[in-house]
Design a protein around this motif. Structure first.
Motif, PDB file in Angstrom:
ATOM      1  N   ALA A 122       2.099  -5.044   3.006  1.00 53.32           N
ATOM      2  CA  ALA A 122       1.068  -5.693   3.843  1.00 53.32           C
ATOM      3  C   ALA A 122       1.217  -7.208   3.815  1.00 53.32           C
ATOM      4  O   ALA A 122       1.011  -7.882   4.826  1.00 53.32           O
ATOM      5  CB  ALA A 122      -0.326  -5.282   3.362  1.00 53.32           C
TER       6      ALA A 122
ATOM      7  N   TYR B 169       0.869  -1.185   0.000  1.00 52.50           N
ATOM      8  CA  TYR B 169       0.000   0.000   0.000  1.00 52.50           C
ATOM      9  C   TYR B 169       0.898   1.225   0.000  1.00 52.50           C
ATOM     10  O   TYR B 169       1.948   1.233   0.655  1.00 52.50           O
ATOM     11  CB  TYR B 169      -0.866   0.044   1.259  1.00 52.50           C
ATOM     12  CG  TYR B 169      -1.934  -1.020   1.320  1.00 52.50           C
ATOM     13  CD1 TYR B 169      -3.039  -0.981   0.472  1.00 52.50           C
ATOM     14  CD2 TYR B 169      -1.850  -2.059   2.237  1.00 52.50           C
ATOM     15  CE1 TYR B 169      -4.025  -1.945   0.532  1.00 52.50           C
ATOM     16  CE2 TYR B 169      -2.846  -3.039   2.313  1.00 52.50           C
ATOM     17  CZ  TYR B 169      -3.920  -2.970   1.453  1.00 52.50           C
ATOM     18  OH  TYR B 169      -4.891  -3.919   1.517  1.00 52.50           O
TER      19      TYR B 169
ATOM     20  N   PHE C 172       4.157   0.591   2.037  1.00 50.71           N
ATOM     21  CA  PHE C 172       4.015  -0.333   3.165  1.00 50.71           C
ATOM     22  C   PHE C 172       3.710  -1.732   2.623  1.00 50.71           C
ATOM     23  O   PHE C 172       2.808  -1.910   1.809  1.00 50.71           O
ATOM     24  CB  PHE C 172       2.866   0.160   4.057  1.00 50.71           C
ATOM     25  CG  PHE C 172       2.503  -0.793   5.142  1.00 50.71           C
ATOM     26  CD1 PHE C 172       3.304  -0.892   6.277  1.00 50.71           C
ATOM     27  CD2 PHE C 172       1.390  -1.614   5.035  1.00 50.71           C
ATOM     28  CE1 PHE C 172       2.980  -1.791   7.284  1.00 50.71           C
ATOM     29  CE2 PHE C 172       1.060  -2.503   6.038  1.00 50.71           C
ATOM     30  CZ  PHE C 172       1.852  -2.594   7.157  1.00 50.71           C
TER      31      PHE C 172
ATOM     32  N   HIS D 164     -10.471 -14.289  13.731  1.00 51.08           N
ATOM     33  CA  HIS D 164      -9.509 -14.115  14.825  1.00 51.08           C
ATOM     34  C   HIS D 164      -9.650 -15.263  15.820  1.00 51.08           C
ATOM     35  O   HIS D 164      -8.886 -15.370  16.762  1.00 51.08           O
ATOM     36  CB  HIS D 164      -9.886 -12.870  15.647  1.00 51.08           C
ATOM     37  CG  HIS D 164      -9.481 -11.584  15.078  1.00 51.08           C
ATOM     38  ND1 HIS D 164     -10.382 -10.710  14.552  1.00 51.08           N
ATOM     39  CD2 HIS D 164      -8.268 -11.006  14.963  1.00 51.08           C
ATOM     40  CE1 HIS D 164      -9.727  -9.637  14.150  1.00 51.08           C
ATOM     41  NE2 HIS D 164      -8.444  -9.803  14.375  1.00 51.08           N
TER      42      HIS D 164
ATOM     43  N   SER E  20      -4.381  -8.933  14.478  1.00 56.90           N
ATOM     44  CA  SER E  20      -4.894  -7.780  13.756  1.00 56.90           C
ATOM     45  C   SER E  20      -3.782  -7.123  12.930  1.00 56.90           C
ATOM     46  O   SER E  20      -2.671  -6.936  13.434  1.00 56.90           O
ATOM     47  CB  SER E  20      -5.446  -6.801  14.795  1.00 56.90           C
ATOM     48  OG  SER E  20      -6.084  -5.766  14.143  1.00 56.90           O
ATOM     49  N   GLY E  21      -4.075  -6.838  11.685  1.00 55.79           N
ATOM     50  CA  GLY E  21      -3.103  -6.138  10.840  1.00 55.79           C
ATOM     51  C   GLY E  21      -2.152  -7.052  10.086  1.00 55.79           C
ATOM     52  O   GLY E  21      -1.272  -6.578   9.366  1.00 55.79           O
ATOM     53  N   CYS E  22      -2.315  -8.378  10.223  1.00 52.45           N
ATOM     54  CA  CYS E  22      -1.363  -9.275   9.531  1.00 52.45           C
ATOM     55  C   CYS E  22      -1.721  -9.453   8.057  1.00 52.45           C
ATOM     56  O   CYS E  22      -1.013 -10.142   7.324  1.00 52.45           O
ATOM     57  CB  CYS E  22      -1.262 -10.628  10.227  1.00 52.45           C
ATOM     58  SG  CYS E  22      -2.713 -11.649  10.008  1.00 52.45           S
ATOM     59  N   GLY E  23      -2.832  -8.852   7.613  1.00 59.58           N
ATOM     60  CA  GLY E  23      -3.111  -8.842   6.176  1.00 59.58           C
ATOM     61  C   GLY E  23      -4.193  -9.820   5.726  1.00 59.58           C
ATOM     62  O   GLY E  23      -4.301 -10.113   4.540  1.00 59.58           O
ATOM     63  N   LYS E  24      -5.024 -10.275   6.669  1.00 61.98           N
ATOM     64  CA  LYS E  24      -6.067 -11.256   6.315  1.00 61.98           C
ATOM     65  C   LYS E  24      -7.070 -10.658   5.323  1.00 61.98           C
ATOM     66  O   LYS E  24      -7.404 -11.276   4.308  1.00 61.98           O
ATOM     67  CB  LYS E  24      -6.816 -11.734   7.596  1.00 61.98           C
ATOM     68  CG  LYS E  24      -5.901 -12.329   8.645  1.00 61.98           C
ATOM     69  CD  LYS E  24      -6.642 -12.784   9.865  1.00 61.98           C
ATOM     70  CE  LYS E  24      -7.293 -11.696  10.708  1.00 61.98           C
ATOM     71  NZ  LYS E  24      -6.352 -10.731  11.305  1.00 61.98           N
ATOM     72  N   SER E  25      -7.558  -9.445   5.640  1.00 65.14           N
ATOM     73  CA  SER E  25      -8.546  -8.828   4.741  1.00 65.14           C
ATOM     74  C   SER E  25      -7.911  -8.462   3.414  1.00 65.14           C
ATOM     75  O   SER E  25      -8.555  -8.548   2.356  1.00 65.14           O
ATOM     76  CB  SER E  25      -9.147  -7.561   5.371  1.00 65.14           C
ATOM     77  OG  SER E  25      -9.825  -7.906   6.540  1.00 65.14           O
ATOM     78  N   THR E  26      -6.640  -8.076   3.455  1.00 66.27           N
ATOM     79  CA  THR E  26      -5.928  -7.767   2.216  1.00 66.27           C
ATOM     80  C   THR E  26      -5.882  -9.011   1.334  1.00 66.27           C
ATOM     81  O   THR E  26      -6.167  -8.954   0.135  1.00 66.27           O
ATOM     82  CB  THR E  26      -4.496  -7.279   2.548  1.00 66.27           C
ATOM     83  OG1 THR E  26      -4.596  -6.088   3.326  1.00 66.27           O
ATOM     84  CG2 THR E  26      -3.688  -7.014   1.297  1.00 66.27           C
TER      85      THR E  26
END
Ligand SMILES: Nc1ncnc2c1ncn2[C@@H]1O[C@H](COP(=O)(O)OP(=O)(O)OP(=O)(O)O)[C@@H](O)[C@H]1O
Length: 270
Positions: free
Chosen positions: A22, A13, A20, A199, A42-48
């Motif tokens: 991701a 990104y 950055f 999660h 959280s933030g490890c890129g699952k949704s990405t």
């Protein structure tokens, strides 16, 4: 050939001229009819990762193959369910579902679409609410409509991004069991290929054939773990077994072990 093959995926990104990373060099595959959960902090890129599979986002490097062919953008072979129910507020429950079907199967007549919508609303226990608008339904009911819509669209692949993340504990349990029952089906129909982001370790164990555990900064595959429990699964029977507790503790150690590695700890006491 795997249903989905994710090969060396790197996603970046750019934010205020800063780049950055991701996801970095993420590779794994999902077999046809397999239920795979992706878990990680959280933030490890699952949704990405899910947005790339959906085709609404493109990687800097790497390829996604579906049935051996590289994807380019969204496709009618993939249905999605998000944490926020994403129903159209101006359409009734049945019209939301019928509209979803129309997006992927234009050849189906309107009358047939509505019939299918009614059938799927029955399956999720909302037959009598078919003419209600989303604002007249609780969060859990709206998510049942979203699941009914995704299943009625009958795509080969279902991408689910924390679909029960915003639901209270009791309804979450009900929805997990409903999804499990609908996905396991009657053993005759071919199962959908599911990639499910969560999660929640217990949710991942209950639902999945395999769990992809990710680590953060940048997001990478940390471990791939096969879930050893037979199907059909029953939550109350499963959680009472010693094998379940042992497996769950091993997963928790891996999960927190990754975080401890990053902050320099050595042992996790469960
Ligand atoms: N559009 C964007 N622009 C810049 N950075 C982004 C964007 N979307 C996500 N990120 C960053 O990429 C990383 C991965 O985000 P992502 O939402 O994929 O993680 P996640 O594992 O799904 O998190 P969560 O579990 O909290 O939903 C995060 O550090 C996030 O801040």
């Amino acid at each position: 050939m795997s249903k989905i093959e994710i090969q060396n995926l790197t996603v970046e990104y750019t934010d205020k001229n800063r780049r950055f990373t991701a996801l970095k060099d993420v590779s794994f595959s999902v077999e046809s009819g397999e239920f795979v959960s992706v878990i990680g902090s959280s933030g490890c890129g699952k949704s990405t990762l899910l947005s790339i599979l959906e085709g609404i986002n493109s990687p800097a490097e790497g390829t996604i193959l579906i049935d051996g062919k590289p994807i380019s953008g969204t496709g009618t072979d993939r249905g999605v369910v998000f944490q926020h129910y994403s129903l159209f507020p101006w359409m009734t429950a049945r019209k939301n579902i019928a509209f979803g079907i129309k997006q992927v199967k234009k050849e189906i007549s309107k009358a047939h679409r509505l019939k299918l919508a009614d059938e799927y609303l029955e399956k999720v226990g909302l037959g009598e609410f078919k003419n209600q608008y989303p604002s007249q339904l609780s969060g859990g009911m709206q998510q049942r409509v979203a699941i009914a819509r995704a299943l009625a669209m009958d795509t080969d692949i279902l991408l689910m991004d924390e679909p029960f993340g915003a639901i209270d504990a009791k309804n979450r349990t009900i929805l997990q069991e409903l999804l499990l029952k609908l996905w396991e089906g009657d053993g005759v129909q071919e199962k959908k290929t599911v990639v499910f982001v969560t999660h929640d370790i217990d949710e991942a164990i209950l639902l999945s054939d395999r769990i992809i555990m990710m680590s953060a900064s940048p997001g990478r595959v940390y471990k791939e773990i096969s879930v050893p429990f037979e199907r059909p699964r029953n939550r109350s029977d499963l959680v009472q077994t010693r094998d379940y507790s042992k497996f769950r503790n091993e997963l928790l150690s891996l999960f927190y072990g990754d975080i401890m590695d990053k902050i320099g700890g050595s042992e996790v006491v469960l």
